[in-house]
Design a protein around this motif. Structure first.
Motif, PDB file in Angstrom:
ATOM      1  N   ILE A 237       0.834  -1.203   0.000  1.00 37.28           N
ATOM      2  CA  ILE A 237       0.000   0.000   0.000  1.00 37.28           C
ATOM      3  C   ILE A 237       0.870   1.255   0.000  1.00 37.28           C
ATOM      4  CG2 ILE A 237      -1.623   1.362   1.381  1.00 37.28           C
ATOM      5  CD1 ILE A 237      -2.958  -0.946  -0.026  1.00 37.28           C
ATOM      6  N   ALA A 238       1.950   1.225   0.780  1.00 33.36           N
ATOM      7  CA  ALA A 238       2.840   2.386   0.860  1.00 33.36           C
ATOM      8  C   ALA A 238       3.526   2.676  -0.472  1.00 33.36           C
ATOM      9  CB  ALA A 238       3.885   2.159   1.949  1.00 33.36           C
ATOM     10  N   ASN A 239       3.717   1.640  -1.282  1.00 30.22           N
ATOM     11  CA  ASN A 239       4.380   1.813  -2.578  1.00 30.22           C
ATOM     12  C   ASN A 239       3.397   1.948  -3.735  1.00 30.22           C
ATOM     13  OD1 ASN A 239       7.573   1.263  -2.438  1.00 30.22           O
ATOM     14  ND2 ASN A 239       6.541   0.092  -0.831  1.00 30.22           N
ATOM     15  N   TYR A 240       2.119   1.953  -3.417  1.00 32.18           N
ATOM     16  CA  TYR A 240       1.076   2.029  -4.442  1.00 32.18           C
ATOM     17  C   TYR A 240       0.901   3.463  -4.936  1.00 32.18           C
ATOM     18  CZ  TYR A 240      -3.752   2.149  -6.232  1.00 32.18           C
ATOM     19  OH  TYR A 240      -4.880   2.349  -6.980  1.00 32.18           O
ATOM     20  N   ARG A 241       0.827   3.612  -6.229  1.00 31.74           N
ATOM     21  CA  ARG A 241       0.516   4.894  -6.849  1.00 31.74           C
ATOM     22  C   ARG A 241      -0.715   4.694  -7.724  1.00 31.74           C
ATOM     23  NH1 ARG A 241       3.648   5.326  -3.537  1.00 31.74           N
ATOM     24  NH2 ARG A 241       5.669   6.367  -3.490  1.00 31.74           N
ATOM     25  N   ARG A 244      -0.484   3.103 -11.101  1.00 33.61           N
ATOM     26  CA  ARG A 244       0.139   1.788 -11.249  1.00 33.61           C
ATOM     27  C   ARG A 244      -0.678   0.742 -10.501  1.00 33.61           C
ATOM     28  NH1 ARG A 244       5.792   1.496  -9.015  1.00 33.61           N
ATOM     29  NH2 ARG A 244       4.780   2.509  -7.233  1.00 33.61           N
ATOM     30  N   ARG A 245      -1.325  -0.115 -11.231  1.00 46.13           N
ATOM     31  CA  ARG A 245      -2.071  -1.182 -10.569  1.00 46.13           C
ATOM     32  C   ARG A 245      -1.153  -2.344 -10.216  1.00 46.13           C
ATOM     33  NH1 ARG A 245      -7.347  -3.543 -13.442  1.00 46.13           N
ATOM     34  NH2 ARG A 245      -5.873  -5.027 -14.341  1.00 46.13           N
ATOM     35  N   GLU A 254      14.086  -9.511  -0.786  1.00 46.03           N
ATOM     36  CA  GLU A 254      13.221 -10.255  -1.695  1.00 46.03           C
ATOM     37  C   GLU A 254      12.579  -9.313  -2.716  1.00 46.03           C
ATOM     38  OE1 GLU A 254      12.844 -13.449  -1.927  1.00 46.03           O
ATOM     39  OE2 GLU A 254      13.881 -14.068  -0.097  1.00 46.03           O
ATOM     40  N   ALA A 255      12.593  -9.727  -3.986  1.00 49.21           N
ATOM     41  CA  ALA A 255      11.888  -8.993  -5.036  1.00 49.21           C
ATOM     42  C   ALA A 255      10.420  -9.388  -4.986  1.00 49.21           C
ATOM     43  CB  ALA A 255      12.480  -9.321  -6.402  1.00 49.21           C
ATOM     44  N   ILE A 256       9.552  -8.400  -4.844  1.00 50.76           N
ATOM     45  CA  ILE A 256       8.137  -8.657  -4.582  1.00 50.76           C
ATOM     46  C   ILE A 256       7.270  -8.040  -5.669  1.00 50.76           C
ATOM     47  CG2 ILE A 256       6.248  -8.284  -2.937  1.00 50.76           C
ATOM     48  CD1 ILE A 256       8.417  -8.110  -0.745  1.00 50.76           C
ATOM     49  N   LYS A 257       6.308  -8.802  -6.147  1.00 49.00           N
ATOM     50  CA  LYS A 257       5.332  -8.308  -7.116  1.00 49.00           C
ATOM     51  C   LYS A 257       4.023  -8.030  -6.387  1.00 49.00           C
ATOM     52  CE  LYS A 257       7.240 -10.802 -11.084  1.00 49.00           C
ATOM     53  NZ  LYS A 257       7.707  -9.558 -11.746  1.00 49.00           N
ATOM     54  N   ALA A 258       3.431  -6.895  -6.684  1.00 49.66           N
ATOM     55  CA  ALA A 258       2.181  -6.522  -6.021  1.00 49.66           C
ATOM     56  C   ALA A 258       1.161  -6.058  -7.048  1.00 49.66           C
ATOM     57  CB  ALA A 258       2.430  -5.419  -4.997  1.00 49.66           C
ATOM     58  N   GLU A 259      -0.094  -6.284  -6.718  1.00 54.56           N
ATOM     59  CA  GLU A 259      -1.199  -5.777  -7.526  1.00 54.56           C
ATOM     60  C   GLU A 259      -2.235  -5.182  -6.582  1.00 54.56           C
ATOM     61  OE1 GLU A 259      -4.505  -7.147 -10.894  1.00 54.56           O
ATOM     62  OE2 GLU A 259      -3.031  -8.586 -10.122  1.00 54.56           O
ATOM     63  N   VAL A 260      -2.630  -3.951  -6.856  1.00 59.35           N
ATOM     64  CA  VAL A 260      -3.623  -3.266  -6.035  1.00 59.35           C
ATOM     65  C   VAL A 260      -4.779  -2.839  -6.931  1.00 59.35           C
ATOM     66  CG1 VAL A 260      -4.102  -1.333  -4.501  1.00 59.35           C
ATOM     67  CG2 VAL A 260      -1.857  -2.443  -4.439  1.00 59.35           C
ATOM     68  N   ARG A 261      -5.981  -3.235  -6.557  1.00 59.37           N
ATOM     69  CA  ARG A 261      -7.184  -2.864  -7.318  1.00 59.37           C
ATOM     70  C   ARG A 261      -8.091  -2.000  -6.449  1.00 59.37           C
ATOM     71  NH1 ARG A 261      -8.581  -6.144 -11.844  1.00 59.37           N
ATOM     72  NH2 ARG A 261      -7.038  -7.778 -12.257  1.00 59.37           N
ATOM     73  N   ASP A 262      -8.525  -0.900  -7.011  1.00 64.14           N
ATOM     74  CA  ASP A 262      -9.511  -0.052  -6.339  1.00 64.14           C
ATOM     75  C   ASP A 262     -10.885  -0.641  -6.655  1.00 64.14           C
ATOM     76  OD1 ASP A 262     -11.223   1.893  -5.419  1.00 64.14           O
ATOM     77  OD2 ASP A 262     -10.001   3.566  -6.116  1.00 64.14           O
ATOM     78  N   GLU A 269     -12.000   0.993  -0.914  1.00 67.88           N
ATOM     79  CA  GLU A 269     -11.556  -0.385  -0.676  1.00 67.88           C
ATOM     80  C   GLU A 269     -10.489  -0.747  -1.689  1.00 67.88           C
ATOM     81  OE1 GLU A 269     -14.226  -3.984   0.206  1.00 67.88           O
ATOM     82  OE2 GLU A 269     -13.633  -4.331  -1.884  1.00 67.88           O
ATOM     83  N   LEU A 270      -9.333  -1.161  -1.188  1.00 64.08           N
ATOM     84  CA  LEU A 270      -8.232  -1.571  -2.050  1.00 64.08           C
ATOM     85  C   LEU A 270      -7.966  -3.059  -1.843  1.00 64.08           C
ATOM     86  CD1 LEU A 270      -5.745   1.398  -1.456  1.00 64.08           C
ATOM     87  CD2 LEU A 270      -7.449   1.158  -3.283  1.00 64.08           C
ATOM     88  N   ARG A 271      -8.045  -3.824  -2.927  1.00 68.58           N
ATOM     89  CA  ARG A 271      -7.739  -5.253  -2.867  1.00 68.58           C
ATOM     90  C   ARG A 271      -6.285  -5.458  -3.278  1.00 68.58           C
ATOM     91  NH1 ARG A 271     -11.815  -8.825  -2.248  1.00 68.58           N
ATOM     92  NH2 ARG A 271     -13.926  -7.958  -2.207  1.00 68.58           N
TER      93      ARG A 271
END
Length: 310
Positions: A237-241, A244-245, A254-262, A269-271
């Motif tokens: 969440i802190a790195n979410y812009r 960028r979904r 660790e290299a981490i992949k994230a997906e955030v959906r509004d 609500e952010l999934r």
């Protein structure tokens, strides 16, 4: 919640008693019949382990590992309560009840009969099905030597077509039945459960199943699992812009992949889905920015990676 055998037995038996008697015109007679079943079949349970004769004795017809309802020998079962040695089922159709008895009695190691008493409904025709080779120890669980032998027989069958080795934490329910604790259940005691685990781990370490698949992290406390999930989700969440979904970030090496959906396109609500490697660690959750509430799933994956985020 920690598994406590006496509490689990009392709760399961009480729940099954209510289920089988609450709709009867004479619940006291139903209770008497239920108590007789406890003496005959042992305590009530939720799920059988995969090696239980109730599951393995009937012809599988290509349905190995199938549930009771999907096994042809038990066609017609309805409104069913499980016990350690067998089960009672209460179909509304008398012809189906009679056919079920005939089907089961044709299977080696099983026996069935129509129950004279009324259970579940005044209009039902209860049938009792029992695995005749199941013997209980003094504590009410299946005799250790039998449980271990049946379990090993099933484990060996799995080896021929296995692609990965499942850890104890992944398949405890399949080996212990349910409800269960870390190494025992209503069906098997701690002595038996501990030896089942040792046998599984020895087979896994031999390589006979293939590479070990780590997935469940239930060996960690709930508090630790929650901490891991919160750390990863809140960092995402802190790195979410907004633009960028899907994005990447690094944490604890660790290299981490994230997906955030509004979810509703209004920021309420952010999934969030966080994945490390090839599903080496996976966490999902929902974050509600207005009140700062975070809901997460239990993390899944490799323990060595998960513990980096404690």
């Amino acid at each position: 919640m920690e598994f406590r055998y006496p509490v689990a037995v009392a709760e399961n038996n009480a729940h099954s008693l209510r289920y089988l008697t609450r709709n009867l015109s004479d619940p006291e007679a139903g209770q008497a019949a239920f108590e007789e079943l406890l003496l005959e079949l042992g305590n009530s349970v939720d799920v059988y382990p995969d090696w239980h004769p109730i599951l393995t004795n009937p012809p599988q017809d290509g349905l190995r590992g199938a549930s009771l309802q999907n096994l042809p020998a038990y066609k017609g079962m309805d409104h069913t309560v499980l016990f350690i040695k067998g089960f009672v089922t209460c179909p509304y159709d008398e012809a189906k009840a009679d056919q079920l008895v005939n089907n089961v009695n044709a299977v080696t190691g099983l026996q069935a009969y129509r129950l004279d008493a009324v259970l579940y409904s005044d209009n039902a025709y209860p049938v009792v099905v029992q695995a005749v080779d199941v013997v209980l120890e003094g504590d009410g669980t299946i005799r250790s030597r039998d449980a271990l032998a049946w379990c090993v027989q099933e484990m060996v069958k799995d080896a021929h077509n296995a692609e990965v080795a499942e850890t104890w934490w992944n398949i405890r329910t399949n080996l212990l039945g349910c409800p269960h604790g870390s190494r025992s259940s209503i069906i098997v005691n701690q002595h038996t459960g501990s030896h089942i685990r040792k046998i599984l781990e020895a087979m896994n370490n031999s390589g006979m199943y293939g590479p070990i698949k780590e997935w469940s992290l239930n060996m960690l406390s709930k508090k630790k699992r929650d901490t891991i999930a919160k750390t990863l989700i809140m960092t995402a969440i802190a790195n979410y812009r907004d633009a960028r979904r899907k994005f990447d970030f690094e944490l604890c090496g660790e290299a981490i992949k994230a997906e955030v959906r509004d979810t509703w396109d209004d920021g309420t609500e952010l999934r969030v889905v966080v994945v490390i490697g090839d599903s080496d660690l996976v966490v999902t959750g929902c974050y509600y920015p207005e009140n700062g509430v975070l809901e997460t799933s239990s993390p899944k994956g490799k323990r060595s990676i998960a513990e980096k985020f404690l």
